[in-house]
Design an enzyme around this catalytic site. Structure first.
Site, PDB file in Angstrom:
ATOM      1  N   ASP A 107      29.237  10.676  -9.645  1.00  0.00           N
ATOM      2  CA  ASP A 107      30.290   9.945  -8.947  1.00  0.00           C
ATOM      3  C   ASP A 107      30.334   8.482  -9.367  1.00  0.00           C
ATOM      4  OD1 ASP A 107      32.436  10.391  -7.211  1.00  0.00           O
ATOM      5  OD2 ASP A 107      31.404   9.416  -5.543  1.00  0.00           O
ATOM      6  N   CYS A 213      42.693  11.975  -5.080  1.00  0.00           N
ATOM      7  CA  CYS A 213      41.271  11.750  -4.843  1.00  0.00           C
ATOM      8  C   CYS A 213      41.047  10.995  -3.541  1.00  0.00           C
ATOM      9  CB  CYS A 213      40.665  10.980  -6.009  1.00  0.00           C
ATOM     10  SG  CYS A 213      38.944  10.521  -5.736  1.00  0.00           S
ATOM     11  N   TYR A 217      39.174  12.726  -0.255  1.00  0.00           N
ATOM     12  CA  TYR A 217      37.928  12.209   0.311  1.00  0.00           C
ATOM     13  C   TYR A 217      38.122  11.745   1.753  1.00  0.00           C
ATOM     14  CZ  TYR A 217      34.690  12.539  -3.591  1.00  0.00           C
ATOM     15  OH  TYR A 217      33.830  13.027  -4.551  1.00  0.00           O
ATOM     16  N   TYR A 244      33.370   7.813   4.515  1.00  0.00           N
ATOM     17  CA  TYR A 244      34.660   8.420   4.186  1.00  0.00           C
ATOM     18  C   TYR A 244      35.488   8.797   5.416  1.00  0.00           C
ATOM     19  CZ  TYR A 244      33.124   8.385  -0.632  1.00  0.00           C
ATOM     20  OH  TYR A 244      32.704   7.971  -1.870  1.00  0.00           O
ATOM     21  N   GLU A 286      39.487  17.684  -9.221  1.00  0.00           N
ATOM     22  CA  GLU A 286      38.606  17.455  -8.070  1.00  0.00           C
ATOM     23  C   GLU A 286      37.860  18.738  -7.704  1.00  0.00           C
ATOM     24  OE1 GLU A 286      37.477  15.070  -6.438  1.00  0.00           O
ATOM     25  OE2 GLU A 286      38.788  13.347  -6.728  1.00  0.00           O
TER      26      GLU A 286
END
Length: 617
Positions: A107, A213, A217, A244, A286
């Site tokens: 990441d 993305c 998330y 998140y 993803e």
């Protein structure tokens, strides 16, 4: 059988898809496949996602805004991400630290590319406010990188010693940077982007590639956060989840979407198509990213992988579980449209039939009677004392009353004569062109095609005519489905109006279900198997509860009311999966699923069932 009076939904436009060989009368229906946009909407991703939102949260975007439309349209990829073994283990809190360490390392590579993509996008923006907005988004990414650095400190990780960038991360970062550099299919070459207006398009394209993305998330954070046990402060990944699910990150995701909407307002239809393709590609990347994380532990998903040594016996209801509309309405419409319009056209027919106008009136009366009596029956069941715990025996006794009602309703239909004179070929054509729920056929096809999986598919239905069901599945290439339903009786392919009654009630369904499983046990006593039942109505309750896994899809309110009255718990599937994942490690038990537990798992789309049972393709 849930009656629905057909003429309330008949489309009068020129959508004739069936033609009776006897009357040459076109059969037009909202329930058959058509090229009309009206028909496509019946199983559109937007409708499926709207249903999906009842069990998994959808961000508060207006459906009129481009980002909201795209998020809803590609929710299938979102489901594949959240049901990935990595995400389930992370939410459960038992993800191995080595796996998390490698995820963080990957990441970090991704976020650096993300930040650089924002930097390139800012250079392409021709508005100072847009440049500032993109710059703020880049700052948010840098804050994420700081959080990852804190993980390194908290767990004494050494990212520099971690493995190199894996192929999934590399594909995603190359895609982002290529897009931000103007290397987009359908777009001018980077050197030809001469005007500020053309460069602004690249900024919009870049936002189209990064927005999925951010939203994904934010979505995962909220879903995982909702499952955190407040009394358990030792969840090892609470810091990740808190970040998140935080208001700050949610606001950042919304800011990204708002900017994408602003930059895309002046774009042409062709340019918007490019953004849609970029959005979809980012969602797929993803999914690949999450599934590329190496796991060295047993996981509860996907179901078929973890039960490859077991036989899998899958049952499904048909009406409104697999279909968009109840089959009684389809058969009613065929009867009405093909019925004689006057005495002259009725003469000489093989089986005496009532006139079309009389059929409409009779169907209307039958439908009204069924609805009124059904509601009375449900209220009578609910008037009894509510159970303080799961009471299967009490539920069985109560549903005997519903069984009597269903049989009486079928008696009225047969005695009315409304099912006389239907041509078998008309029925089969209707089945072949019947619209099924989005994703239903895909699930069945994938199960049957999965290698090293010994699976059976059974459909248990109140439907009056099994030929309709068989035609629907054969048209979808799922010939191996075993159909257990009632059957019309025919004389030279013309229905007599009689029904061979096999499955009329909840009790009948449960008996069929148990009989199939018992036969399976008798055939192979040494082989273990797992049973799954998918349904949507009160008539499915007993089977849902008897199965090892009972999945309720788009359930009726009466199902939940009756089930809850007898102590049945309805748990969103993802929540249940996370809980099972915790037990999977703690108890190290192979018997994770067990029938008659009193717990049913709710989903609102077949895409969610696909994600859970079959995983990423």
């Amino acid at each position: 059988m849930r009656f629905l009076f057909p003429t309330r939904l008949i489309n009068n436009s020129s959508l004739g898809l069936l033609r009776s060989p006897r009357t040459a009368a076109p059969i037009r229906s909202l329930w058959f496949r058509s090229k009309s946009p009206v028909f496509r909407s019946a199983t559109s991703p937007i409708m499926a996602a709207a249903a999906f939102s009842s069990s998994l949260s959808i961000p508060p975007n207006s459906e009129e805004a481009l980002p909201g439309k795209l998020w809803i349209k590609f929710n299938r990829e979102c489901l594949f991400s959240i049901y990935s073994p990595f995400a389930v283990c992370l939410a459960a809190g038992n993800l191995k630290i080595d796996t998390f360490r490698q995820y963080i390392a990957q990441d970090v590579h991704f976020l650096k590319a993300f930040a650089h993509a924002y930097e390139l996008a800012a250079e392409c923006a021709d508005d100072d406010d847009d440049k500032l907005a993109i710059s703020d988004l880049r700052k948010s990414v840098m804050e994420e990188l700081k959080m990852h650095n804190s993980f390194v400190q908290d767990w004494d990780l050494d990212i520099n010693k971690e493995v190199s960038v894996n192929s999934a991360t590399l594909r995603y970062t190359e895609f982002l940077l290529a897009t931000a550099s103007g290397k987009v299919e359908g777009c001018k070459a980077p050197g030809m982007l001469d005007t500020p207006f053309e460069k602004t398009k690249v900024a919009a394209y870049t936002l189209g590639a990064v927005t999925p993305c951010m939203r994904l998330y934010a979505f995962l954070g909220k879903e995982f956060g909702a499952l955190l046990d407040l009394s358990n402060v030792n969840h090892p990944y609470k810091k990740w989840i808190d970040n998140y699910s935080s208001d700050a990150f949610q606001a950042s995701a919304k800011q990204t979407e708002d900017l994408l909407e602003k930059l895309s307002v002046s774009m042409t239809g062709e340019e918007l198509d490019i953004i849609e393709k970029l959005y979809q590609q980012a969602m797929k990347l993803e999914v690949e990213f999450f599934h590329a994380q190496p796991l060295l532990q047993p996981t509860i998903v996907p179901l078929v992988k973890n039960h490859s040594k077991d036989d899998l016996v899958i049952f499904s209801d048909f009406d409104l579980t697999c279909t968009v509309v109840d089959s009684s309405a389809i058969l009613a419409e065929i009867a009405i449209v093909t019925a004689p319009k006057d005495e002259q056209s009725r003469s000489g027919q093989q089986i005496h039939r009532m006139l079309s106008s009389d059929l409409k009136n009779t169907w209307n009366l039958l439908s009204k009677q069924y609805t009124e009596h059904y509601e009375e029956c449900i209220e009578n069941i609910l008037n009894k004392e509510k159970a303080d715990k799961f009471d299967y025996e009490g539920l069985c006794k109560a549903l005997e009353q519903l069984s009597d009602f269903e049989k009486e309703a079928n008696n009225r239909v047969i005695e009315s004569g409304v099912l006389k004179g239907l041509n078998l070929e008309d029925i089969k054509r209707a089945g072949e062109r019947l619209i099924l729920q989005d994703g239903c056929i895909n699930v069945f096809q994938k199960i049957l095609k999965t290698e090293n999986l010994n699976a059976e598919l059974h459909v248990l239905s109140y439907c009056w005519c099994g030929d309709l069901i068989r035609a629907a599945f054969c048209a979808g290439g799922v010939d191996a489905v075993e159909v257990h339903a009632n059957e019309f009786t025919f004389e030279e392919s013309i229905s007599t109006g009689e029904i061979e009654r096999k499955v009329e009630s909840p009790i009948n369904k449960a008996q069929q279900f148990k009989s199939i499983l018992q036969n399976r046990k008798d055939e192979n006593k040494k082989k273990s198997f797992l049973s799954v039942y998918i349904g949507d109505s009160v008539g499915d309750l007993l089977c849902l509860l008897e199965a090892d896994i009972g999945i309720v899809v788009s359930s009726s309110s009466s199902l939940r009311r009756v089930g809850s009255h007898f102590g049945v718990s309805f748990v969103p599937l993802f929540s249940g999966i996370v809980q099972k994942q915790k037990q999977h490690t703690e108890e190290e038990s192979s018997s994770t699923w067990k029938g008659l537990s009193g717990t049913l798992y709710t989903v609102s789309s077949w895409a969610e069932i696909h994600s859970f049972a079959l995983g990423w393709e």
